[in-house]
Motif scaffolding. Structure first.
Motif, mmCIF file in Angstrom:
data_model
loop_
_atom_site.group_PDB
_atom_site.id
_atom_site.type_symbol
_atom_site.label_atom_id
_atom_site.label_comp_id
_atom_site.label_asym_id
_atom_site.label_seq_id
_atom_site.Cartn_x
_atom_site.Cartn_y
_atom_site.Cartn_z
ATOM 1 N N GLY A 84 2.658 -7.345 -1.063
ATOM 2 C CA GLY A 84 3.660 -6.598 -1.040
ATOM 3 C C GLY A 84 3.245 -4.461 -1.806
ATOM 4 N N ILE A 85 2.482 -4.806 -2.592
ATOM 5 C CA ILE A 85 2.128 -3.367 -2.793
ATOM 6 C C ILE A 85 1.583 -2.522 -2.077
ATOM 7 N N SER A 86 0.625 -3.457 -1.917
ATOM 8 C CA SER A 86 0.170 -2.478 -0.613
ATOM 9 C C SER A 86 0.438 -2.037 0.843
ATOM 10 N N ALA A 87 1.844 -2.818 0.881
ATOM 11 C CA ALA A 87 2.917 -2.354 2.077
ATOM 12 C C ALA A 87 3.366 -1.061 1.257
ATOM 13 N N PHE A 88 3.349 -1.237 0.216
ATOM 14 C CA PHE A 88 4.101 -0.070 -0.540
ATOM 15 C C PHE A 88 3.199 0.848 -0.633
ATOM 16 N N VAL A 89 1.836 0.611 -0.578
ATOM 17 C CA VAL A 89 0.763 1.755 -0.803
ATOM 18 C C VAL A 89 0.686 2.731 0.737
ATOM 19 N N LEU A 90 0.511 1.552 1.662
ATOM 20 C CA LEU A 90 0.589 2.403 3.029
ATOM 21 C C LEU A 90 1.274 3.442 3.112
ATOM 22 N N ALA A 91 2.687 2.836 3.078
ATOM 23 C CA ALA A 91 4.424 3.200 2.863
ATOM 24 C C ALA A 91 4.126 4.679 2.105
ATOM 25 N N MET A 92 3.388 4.942 1.437
ATOM 26 C CA MET A 92 2.923 6.336 0.560
ATOM 27 C C MET A 92 1.909 6.903 1.208
ATOM 28 N N ILE A 93 0.859 6.321 1.636
ATOM 29 C CA ILE A 93 0.536 7.167 2.561
ATOM 30 C C ILE A 93 1.015 7.404 3.779
ATOM 31 N N HIS A 94 1.564 7.165 3.878
ATOM 32 C CA HIS A 94 2.010 7.621 5.698
ATOM 33 C C HIS A 94 2.937 8.675 5.413
ATOM 34 N N ARG A 95 3.772 8.699 3.984
ATOM 35 C CA ARG A 95 4.787 9.423 3.742
ATOM 36 C C ARG A 95 4.157 10.914 3.124
ATOM 37 N N SER A 96 2.573 10.763 2.367
ATOM 38 C CA SER A 96 1.773 11.331 2.071
ATOM 39 C C SER A 96 1.547 12.399 2.944
ATOM 40 N N TRP A 97 0.911 12.107 3.885
ATOM 41 C CA TRP A 97 0.513 12.326 5.396
ATOM 42 C C TRP A 97 1.122 13.459 6.156
ATOM 43 N N ALA A 98 3.339 13.113 6.173
ATOM 44 C CA ALA A 98 4.087 13.355 6.636
ATOM 45 C C ALA A 98 4.260 14.474 6.434
ATOM 46 N N LEU A 99 3.961 14.658 4.924
ATOM 47 C CA LEU A 99 4.539 15.834 3.747
ATOM 48 C C LEU A 99 3.763 17.132 4.340
ATOM 49 N N ALA A 100 2.380 16.692 3.825
ATOM 50 C CA ALA A 100 1.707 17.754 3.092
ATOM 51 C C ALA A 100 -0.098 17.206 4.469
ATOM 52 N N ASN A 102 -2.429 15.394 5.060
ATOM 53 C CA ASN A 102 -3.232 15.158 3.381
ATOM 54 C C ASN A 102 -2.636 14.462 2.970
ATOM 55 N N GLU A 103 -3.361 13.062 2.523
ATOM 56 C CA GLU A 103 -4.129 11.393 1.914
ATOM 57 C C GLU A 103 -4.593 11.596 0.581
ATOM 58 N N ALA A 104 -4.938 13.261 0.155
ATOM 59 C CA ALA A 104 -5.400 12.955 -1.261
ATOM 60 C C ALA A 104 -5.094 12.945 -2.429
ATOM 61 N N VAL A 105 -5.341 12.212 -3.353
ATOM 62 C CA VAL A 105 -4.736 12.559 -4.763
ATOM 63 C C VAL A 105 -4.250 14.207 -5.052
ATOM 64 N N ALA A 106 -3.154 14.391 -5.361
ATOM 65 C CA ALA A 106 -2.897 16.098 -5.493
ATOM 66 C C ALA A 106 -3.076 16.416 -7.061
ATOM 67 N N ASN A 107 -3.047 16.975 -7.317
ATOM 68 C CA ASN A 107 -3.010 17.790 -8.803
ATOM 69 C C ASN A 107 -2.157 17.792 -9.090
ATOM 70 N N ASP A 108 -1.654 17.534 -10.161
ATOM 71 C CA ASP A 108 -0.693 18.165 -11.204
ATOM 72 C C ASP A 108 -0.429 19.720 -11.479
ATOM 73 N N GLU A 109 0.145 20.162 -10.586
ATOM 74 C CA GLU A 109 0.468 21.431 -11.275
ATOM 75 C C GLU A 109 0.835 22.095 -12.428
ATOM 76 N N GLU A 110 1.745 21.248 -12.952
ATOM 77 C CA GLU A 110 2.269 21.984 -13.964
ATOM 78 C C GLU A 110 1.390 21.856 -15.276
ATOM 79 N N ASP A 111 0.991 20.654 -15.005
ATOM 80 C CA ASP A 111 -0.825 20.450 -16.010
ATOM 81 C C ASP A 111 -1.627 20.947 -16.392
ATOM 82 N N ARG A 112 -2.510 21.746 -14.363
ATOM 83 C CA ARG A 112 -3.132 23.360 -14.650
ATOM 84 C C ARG A 112 -1.977 24.382 -14.916
ATOM 85 N N ARG A 113 -1.248 24.668 -15.110
ATOM 86 C CA ARG A 113 -0.422 25.768 -15.408
ATOM 87 C C ARG A 113 -0.911 25.702 -16.748
#
Lengths: 169, 579
Positions: A84-100, A102-113
């Motif tokens: 189940g979790i693998s399916a969810f992570v795959l969906a997230m990868i797909h979503r991440s790819w569709a949005l950006a 890019n499927e790399a884990v992004a930085n927390d911008e607010e944290d950097r700021r």
């Protein structure tokens, strides 16, 4: 039961490879790492059942010849959860790819700021240096008479850069 | 009767989730089903609590399997209290979410998964609290985690997916560590039933015990966000929708704390690793609150205080005394309610002020006095100002620490006092900047999210932004002619400017000023739900005496261990005759 070296080596190898992949920034590798770790854990659970026996079915084998069914039930549950979790992570990868794209884990911008901020936090400034409406409420100094032009009033506090008139730094 | 009631906190939400899925096309029915189910769970939990307090722990073998073999659900004082607090909080948050949904006009959207997922989450939380064996605890964790993955990434926007990835990967890791620990425990003792483990784990060699205990603690400390393992929390919580963050902050970390309490009292009594936990508690408090002080975003600040205050509970557990444990349990109950209310208030602030960054907010106390009260009361409670339950909880823990008297405990007591003061500083900063000072007129690009949304707004409507930006300039030139001085002048100028922007916003619909700055009335349901949650946190003060007595009895029961074990085995522990 004779101790076997095969199980520990396989389990250890899977754990090592899994952790290595989990530390990667690429999400697909993270997923593969998770699958390896899941399998390593399943093998670990399997090995807790002790000696090899017959299938634990009444009428098929005597109880003292059966293998322990409980770890197998654990593994079955764990496999379903991993699936189940693998399916969810795959969906997230797909979503991440569709949005950006890019499927790399992004930085927390607010944290950097926050981390990149200098010592210009408004709390550490002399309230007199601030525009009146940025002074801490109720500050005694803020009651002193001071002429402000309309342009000054437009200045507002910002933690990153303080565009204040009269700020000599 | 209790044997009928005990499975209901798990069963009802699961059935409710199925029901809400079936009626997914009818949001009103869906809402009714969720609210009815959670109310029922709350009622059942209260009955269980009264029962557990009067007649001690009760165990129910699910499916009628004999005890060490089947799944056992155990209701003792600790789990009953956790159930009651959890269902109260869940009900409040659901009510808030319903209000938000209808206020946003999202009733007709196809996004009907919130209710089922939320109910599954509550089922998982209840299951974790009731679980009488380690594997069922694991399953409970997985149910609630799976639901939380979905809730955290609700809508699938880029920041949420980013935050969700961190959260999912960290949770996965902790679950795998937990599962591996279960495997090793089963291999070494031949059981996962916690009551049976309580008797068998003590017979293992010391090194093996230490290994198993530390594996469990690592897994639970990740979930509870104890310091070296807490970095994921402030990264992932703030981006979720307000009600989701609220319920996560309130409940999910506390499930981890609950599991730590069980590990340290039932499975591994005798205080192994207590010193280490005490250090971890101290580090959690101090590092968490230092993080909170540095934040400008209210939600992030609250996430850091959440981490910080977990340290108090860990400290109480690590003391290992009745007083320490009672204080920790009291603090858990207090903190679930308080943190949830504060995150709900943060949701309201975001609605009212258009941002959660203290640099962009201002004048909220005048604009919305009710909101100011709703923020102020729980904020003071969190900081531990005397009349409130936060003070009572902290005082109990600090007293327990002083009674312990060891240098380490006294150090943590000092750290606890400093943390409390810094908490006050952190919430006071929000108070003075977001509520007391006059409103700032220009949205500043000071948070990444805000910058992104501003950029989006500008891209869509470039013209009105300039118009909105001009009005303060006009107001400023008027001011020049008639010299007003001092703070009062600044206030009135800022207010004038603000009113202008607000009215400009209403006459030119769709401007950024309108969407961000206009005085929007807060939806009554959301305010009502938040007010009720704040009232709950205040009422904790009123019933603090009774509650503290209860947690004291719960702590006795936990340290005694025999009531739990005898309840599971329905009598004295059977003689061990091998596997």
């Amino acid at each position: 039961m004779t101790p076997t070296v095969v199980f520990p080596v396989i389990i250890g190898g899977l754990y090592a490879a899994g952790v290595y992949l989990l530390l990667d920034r690429s999400l697909t590798r993270v997923l593969v790492g998770f699958l390896l770790l899941g399998n390593a854990t399943n093998l670990l659970l399997l090995s807790t059942g002790g000696y090899r026996g017959l299938a634990p079915i009444l009428g098929y084998a005597e109880p003292d010849q059966m293998s322990d069914p409980l770890p197998q039930a654990f593994i079955l549950t764990a496999i379903v959860i991993t699936f189940g979790i693998s399916a969810f992570v795959l969906a997230m990868i797909h979503r991440s790819w569709a949005l950006a794209r890019n499927e790399a884990v992004a930085n927390d911008e607010e944290d950097r700021r926050v981390a990149g901020r200098h010592d210009t936090d408004a709390d550490e400034l002399d309230p007199d240096d601030l525009a009146p409406d940025d002074r801490p409420a109720g500050h005694a100094d803020s009651l002193t008479t001071r002429r402000r032009t309309g342009a000054d009033l437009m200045e507002v506090a910002d933690d990153v850069t303080l565009p204040l008139p009269g700020d000599e730094r | 009767m209790i044997s009928v009631l005990a499975p209901l906190p798990v069963l009802l939400p699961l059935l409710g989730a199925a029901g809400t899925l079936l009626v997914g096309r009818h949001p009103r029915t869906q809402r009714t089903v969720s609210l009815v189910v959670l109310t029922a769970v709350l009622v059942v939990s209260v009955v269980l609590l009264l029962q557990a307090d009067s007649s001690g722990p009760t165990a129910i073998s699910v499916g009628g399997w004999p005890v060490p073999l089947g799944i056992v659900l155990v209701v003792d004082r600790l789990s009953a209290l956790m159930l009651v607090v959890a269902s109260t909080v869940a009900l409040g948050v659901l009510w808030f979410a319903v209000g938000q949904g209808s206020a946003d006009g999202s009733e007709e959207t196809p996004l009907s998964i919130f209710h089922p997922t939320f109910l599954v989450l509550i089922a998982g939380v209840s299951n974790a609290f009731l679980a009488g064996d380690l594997f069922n605890l694991y399953v409970g964790f997985e149910i609630l985690l799976m639901a939380s993955y979905v809730l955290l990434t609700l809508g699938g926007s880029a920041p949420r997916v980013r935050a969700g990835i961190t959260y999912v990967v960290v949770s996965l890791t902790s679950s795998l560590i937990f599962l591996a620990a279960i495997g090793l425990i089963y291999a070494s003792t031949g059981t996962v039933n916690m009551a049976q483990l309580a008797t068998r784990l003590g017979e293992l060699p010391e090194g093996m015990q230490l290994l198993l205990q530390s594996m469990l603690l690592i897994a639970f400390c990740i979930k509870a966000a104890v310091f070296p393992l807490s970095a994921w929390l402030p990264d992932s919580y703030p981006t979720a929708p307000a009600p989701v963050t609220a319920v996560f902050a309130g409940l999910l970390t506390k499930v981890g704390v609950y599991a730590i309490i069980r590990t340290q009292t039932l499975l591994f009594p005798g205080g192994g690793l207590d010193d280490l936990l005490m250090w971890a508690g101290l580090a959690t408090m101090v590092m968490g609150i230092l993080g909170a002080v540095a934040q400008t975003d209210i939600r992030r600040m609250l996430s850091f205080t959440l981490v910080s205050h977990i340290g108090y509970m860990v400290f109480g557990i690590a003391l290992g005394t009745t007083a320490g444990l009672a204080g920790a349990i009291f603090y858990v109950a207090h903190h679930i309610a308080i943190q949830t209310s504060l995150f709900l208030v943060a949701g309201l602030i975001e609605r009212q002020g258009g941002s959660t960054s203290v640099n962009r907010l201002g004048g909220l106390a005048k604009r919305s006095p009710l909101l100011a009260v709703l923020f102020f009361v729980p904020a003071m409670n969190l900081a531990g100002i005397p009349p409130f339950s936060g003070f009572i909880g902290k005082l109990g823990l600090l007293q327990a620490g002083v009674a312990d008297g060891s240098p380490l405990a006294l150090t943590v007591v000092a750290g606890g006092v400093v943390t409390s003061l810094l908490t006050l500083l952190a919430v006071a900063r929000v108070w003075t900047r977001a509520f007391w000072r006059p409103p700032t007129q220009e949205p500043l690009d000071d948070t990444a999210a805000a910058a992104a949304s501003d950029a989006g707004a500008q891209a869509r409507e470039p013209a009105p932004v300039g118009a909105a930006g001009e009005s303060p300039g006009n107001s400023g030139s008027e001011q020049q002619g008639e010299p007003q001085t001092g703070r009062r002048a600044a206030w009135s100028a800022a207010w004038q400017r603000h009113e202008q922007v607000a009215t400009a916003g209403t006459t030119v619909p769709g401007t950024r000023a309108a969407s961000v700055r206009a005085l929007r009335p807060l939806p009554g349901v959301m305010v009502g739900a938040t007010a009720v949650m704040v009232a709950v946190t205040v009422s904790l003060t009123g019933i603090a005496g009774a509650l503290y007595g209860y947690t004291d009895r719960a702590a006795h029961e936990l340290l005694d261990r025999t009531p739990y074990i005898e309840a599971v085995f329905d009598g004295p522990v059977p003689a061990e005759d091998g596997e």
